[in-house]
Design a protein around this motif. Structure first.
Motif, PDB file in Angstrom:
ATOM      1  N   LEU A  26       0.956  12.089 -37.963  1.00  0.00           N
ATOM      2  CA  LEU A  26       0.109  11.745 -36.821  1.00  0.00           C
ATOM      3  C   LEU A  26      -1.123  12.642 -36.762  1.00  0.00           C
ATOM      4  CD1 LEU A  26      -0.204   9.937 -34.334  1.00  0.00           C
ATOM      5  CD2 LEU A  26       1.049  11.660 -33.026  1.00  0.00           C
ATOM      6  N   ILE A  27      -0.956  13.918 -37.069  1.00  0.00           N
ATOM      7  CA  ILE A  27      -2.088  14.855 -37.061  1.00  0.00           C
ATOM      8  C   ILE A  27      -3.146  14.411 -38.073  1.00  0.00           C
ATOM      9  CG2 ILE A  27      -2.804  17.214 -37.637  1.00  0.00           C
ATOM     10  CD1 ILE A  27      -0.073  18.146 -36.496  1.00  0.00           C
ATOM     11  N   GLN A  30      -4.864  11.164 -36.907  1.00  0.00           N
ATOM     12  CA  GLN A  30      -5.807  11.417 -35.808  1.00  0.00           C
ATOM     13  C   GLN A  30      -7.074  12.095 -36.307  1.00  0.00           C
ATOM     14  OE1 GLN A  30      -3.935   9.715 -32.356  1.00  0.00           O
ATOM     15  NE2 GLN A  30      -6.002  10.387 -32.825  1.00  0.00           N
ATOM     16  N   SER A  31      -6.956  12.926 -37.330  1.00  0.00           N
ATOM     17  CA  SER A  31      -8.158  13.582 -37.870  1.00  0.00           C
ATOM     18  C   SER A  31      -9.082  12.564 -38.528  1.00  0.00           C
ATOM     19  CB  SER A  31      -7.767  14.677 -38.870  1.00  0.00           C
ATOM     20  OG  SER A  31      -7.232  14.129 -40.062  1.00  0.00           O
ATOM     21  N   LEU A  37      -9.236   9.351 -37.636  1.00  0.00           N
ATOM     22  CA  LEU A  37      -9.800   8.570 -36.530  1.00  0.00           C
ATOM     23  C   LEU A  37     -10.923   9.332 -35.827  1.00  0.00           C
ATOM     24  CD1 LEU A  37      -6.610   7.005 -34.874  1.00  0.00           C
ATOM     25  CD2 LEU A  37      -8.229   5.913 -36.420  1.00  0.00           C
ATOM     26  N   LYS A  38     -10.759  10.635 -35.675  1.00  0.00           N
ATOM     27  CA  LYS A  38     -11.772  11.449 -34.993  1.00  0.00           C
ATOM     28  C   LYS A  38     -13.087  11.439 -35.760  1.00  0.00           C
ATOM     29  CE  LYS A  38     -12.563  16.034 -33.003  1.00  0.00           C
ATOM     30  NZ  LYS A  38     -11.998  17.395 -32.803  1.00  0.00           N
ATOM     31  N   GLU A  48     -13.959   7.120 -36.196  1.00  0.00           N
ATOM     32  CA  GLU A  48     -14.100   6.407 -34.919  1.00  0.00           C
ATOM     33  C   GLU A  48     -14.233   4.887 -35.117  1.00  0.00           C
ATOM     34  OE1 GLU A  48     -17.422   8.306 -32.956  1.00  0.00           O
ATOM     35  OE2 GLU A  48     -16.108   9.834 -32.072  1.00  0.00           O
ATOM     36  N   TYR A 105       5.497   5.647 -33.056  1.00  0.00           N
ATOM     37  CA  TYR A 105       4.434   6.389 -33.740  1.00  0.00           C
ATOM     38  C   TYR A 105       3.071   5.760 -33.444  1.00  0.00           C
ATOM     39  CZ  TYR A 105       1.592   8.181 -37.602  1.00  0.00           C
ATOM     40  OH  TYR A 105       0.588   8.752 -38.358  1.00  0.00           O
ATOM     41  N   ARG A 119       1.523   6.415 -30.063  1.00  0.00           N
ATOM     42  CA  ARG A 119       0.962   7.755 -29.809  1.00  0.00           C
ATOM     43  C   ARG A 119      -0.451   7.928 -30.371  1.00  0.00           C
ATOM     44  NH1 ARG A 119       6.312   9.373 -31.224  1.00  0.00           N
ATOM     45  NH2 ARG A 119       5.631  10.088 -33.278  1.00  0.00           N
ATOM     46  N   ILE A 120      -0.919   6.948 -31.116  1.00  0.00           N
ATOM     47  CA  ILE A 120      -2.258   7.053 -31.698  1.00  0.00           C
ATOM     48  C   ILE A 120      -3.315   6.888 -30.602  1.00  0.00           C
ATOM     49  CG2 ILE A 120      -3.903   5.972 -33.287  1.00  0.00           C
ATOM     50  CD1 ILE A 120      -1.510   5.195 -35.028  1.00  0.00           C
ATOM     51  N   LYS A 121      -4.238   7.826 -30.531  1.00  0.00           N
ATOM     52  CA  LYS A 121      -5.271   7.816 -29.491  1.00  0.00           C
ATOM     53  C   LYS A 121      -6.616   7.414 -30.073  1.00  0.00           C
ATOM     54  CE  LYS A 121      -2.952  11.477 -26.854  1.00  0.00           C
ATOM     55  NZ  LYS A 121      -3.063  12.860 -26.323  1.00  0.00           N
ATOM     56  N   GLY A 122      -7.390   6.687 -29.283  1.00  0.00           N
ATOM     57  CA  GLY A 122      -8.725   6.274 -29.709  1.00  0.00           C
ATOM     58  C   GLY A 122      -9.195   5.076 -28.903  1.00  0.00           C
TER      59      GLY A 122
END
Length: 360
Positions: free
Chosen positions: A75-76, A79-80, A82-83, A86, A111, A114-117
Motif C-alpha cells: 500500500l505504501i 500510494q507513492s 498515486l501521489k 495523480e 486493500y 484503503r487507497i486514497k486519492g
C-alpha cells in the motif's frame, strides 16, 4: 486524461493481461493521454522497481511490486505512485488468480478500500469466477461462490464508476448479479509487425501459447487427414510460445500421422508476428465460450488468421451464443471453410475505452 492500470504481473511476454494493458497504454499515450501500469503482485520482480517498457515504439512507465511484499508495504508503494502521478482514473484489470494463486484474493477488497486519492475506478473483468459451466465440479462451484463474493466486494469498496468485460457471456453473468458491464473487446498480445508472404509451400496451422488440457487434438488430426485431399499443398504445424506440458503428446500424434511440424518455443514479438502472418489457420484450445477472453485468439484475428477451436467441452449453464468468425471443431464433422476476417482495431478499442470513462 491520466490513467493508472493495475494488473497482477507486468513481465513482457509472461502475463497476457499485463501485455494487453501495455498495448492499451501505448495507444492511449499516442492519443495524447497519460497512462502508466502498476503490477500489484509481480511474479518476476525481485524488488519494487519503476521501469520503462516499450510497446509498438511507445514508452510506458511500469511500476512493479513483488508478489512476496507484505500488504502494508504494498500500500505504501502504491500510494507513492498515486501521489506522484495523480491519475484521474484507476483501471483494475481483474483476474482473481492474478492476485492469489488459488484464485481467492480475500485481501484485495479491503486493500483497495484503503487507497486514497481523487481518482475514479474502472474494472475490466478478464475473468469472473468458477462454476458457471455445466461440467464444473462441486469444488469449483464452491470456489466460484467465494470468488463471486470477492468480486462484488471489490466493486462495492471501490465505488466503481465503470465496468467492462470482453465477451457477451461474462456480460450476461454479471448482469444476472445486477452488475452492469459494457463489452470492451481486447487486443492481442502480439503487435502486428509481420508481412504476409506471397506463397508458402505448406498449408500452415499454428498453435501459439498454452495448450489447454482435454482438447481432442488427436481426433482433429485424424479428421484433418481424412480431408487433406481438399488442400493443394502439404499440411504443416508450427508450435510457438510457451505451449506447456501437453506439447509432447501433440508432437507424438503428428509423428504418428507423419505430419511435418516445427517447435519454435519462446520467441520475440516480431518473430511470432511473422509466423502468424505466414500461417493459414490458428488452433485455439481455449474452450469455445471463453475464446473472446483469449489474447491468443485476439492475436490470430489481428493477423487475419482463420481460428479453429479445438477444445474440451465447457458448456455455460446459460447465456450461450455463437462466436462470429470462429470455426468450432466437432468430431467427424470437420468443415474448414476459410472466411474473411474482420480485423480488430486497437486504436478503436482505446477510443472506446476513453469515450466510456468520459461519460461515467
Amino acid at each position: 486524461m491520466e490513467i493508472l492500470f493495475i494488473c497482477g504481473s507486468a513481465e513482457i511476454g509472461n502475463d497476457g493481461v499485463g501485455d494487453y494493458a501495455r498495448r492499451l497504454c501505448g495507444k492511449l499515450i499516442k492519443s495524447g493521454h497519460e497512462a502508466q501500469i502498476l503490477s500489484l503482485c509481480d511474479h518476476q520482480a525481485n524488488s519494487f522497481i519503476s521501469e520503462t517498457q516499450i510497446t509498438e515504439e511507445t514508452e510506458v512507465l511500469v511500476h512493479r511490486i513483488p508478489i512476496s511484499t507484505p500488504n502494508k508495504q504494498r500500500l505504501i508503494w502504491l500510494q507513492s505512485v498515486l501521489k506522484t502521478f495523480e491519475p484521474d482514473w484507476i483501471s483494475l484489470q481483474y483476474v482473481p488468480y492474478s492476485f492469489n494463486p488459488k484464485g481467492l484474493p480475500f485481501w484485495l477488497p479491503s486493500y483497495l478500500k484503503r487507497i486514497k486519492g481523487n481518482h475514479k475506478w474502472h474494472i475490466m473483468f478478464h475473468e469472473l469466477w468458477l462454476g458457471i459451466d455445466v461440467e464444473s465440479s462441486i469444488k469449483h462451484k464452491c470456489i466460484g461462490r467465494l470468488q463471486q463474493i470477492i468480486a462484488k466486494k471489490v466493486i462495492h469498496n471501490t465505488k466503481t464508476h465503470y465496468i467492462s468485460t470482453q465477451n457477451k457471456l461474462y456480460q450476461f453473468f454479471l448482469q444476472s448479479h445486477n452488475i452492469s458491464a459494457e463489452i470492451l473487446p481486447i487486443c492481442g498480445n502480439i503487435p502486428l509487425t509481420g508481412i504476409k508472404k506471397e506463397s508458402l509451400e505448406f498449408v500452415q496451422f499454428v498453435l501459439f501459447g498454452t495448450i489447454h488440457n482435454g482438447a481432442p487434438f488427436e481426433d482433429f488430426v485424424a479428421d484433418l487427414m481424412s480431408t487433406s485431399n481438399k488442400f493443394e499443398k502439404p499440411i504443416k504445424f508450427v508450435f510457438i510460445g510457451k505451449n506447456g506440458p501437453e506439447l509432447t503428446s501433440y508432437t507424438s500424434i503428428l509423428d504418428h500421422y507423419k505430419i511435418g511440424y516445427e517447435v519454435l518455443g519462446v520467441q520475440s514479438e516480431n518473430v511470432i508476428s511473422q509466423v502468424l502472418r505466414d500461417s493459414d489457420f490458428g488452433i485455439s484450445t481455449t474452450p469455445y465460450y471463453q475464446s473472446e477472453k483469449s489474447g491468443v485468439y485476439a492475436a490470430y484475428k489481428e493477423h487475419q488468421l482463420n481460428t479453429i477451436c479445438v477444445s474440451r467441452e465447457w458448456t455455460p449453464i446459460k447465456g450461450q451464443y455463437v462466436i462470429p468468425q470462429m470455426i468450432k471443431y466437432e468430431k467427424n464433422n470437420l468443415n474448414i471453410i476459410p472466411m474473411d476476417i474482420e480485423v480488430p482495431d486497437t486504436q478503436n478499442m482505446a477510443t472506446q475505452f476513453i469515450n466510456s470513462i468520459f461519460v461515467s
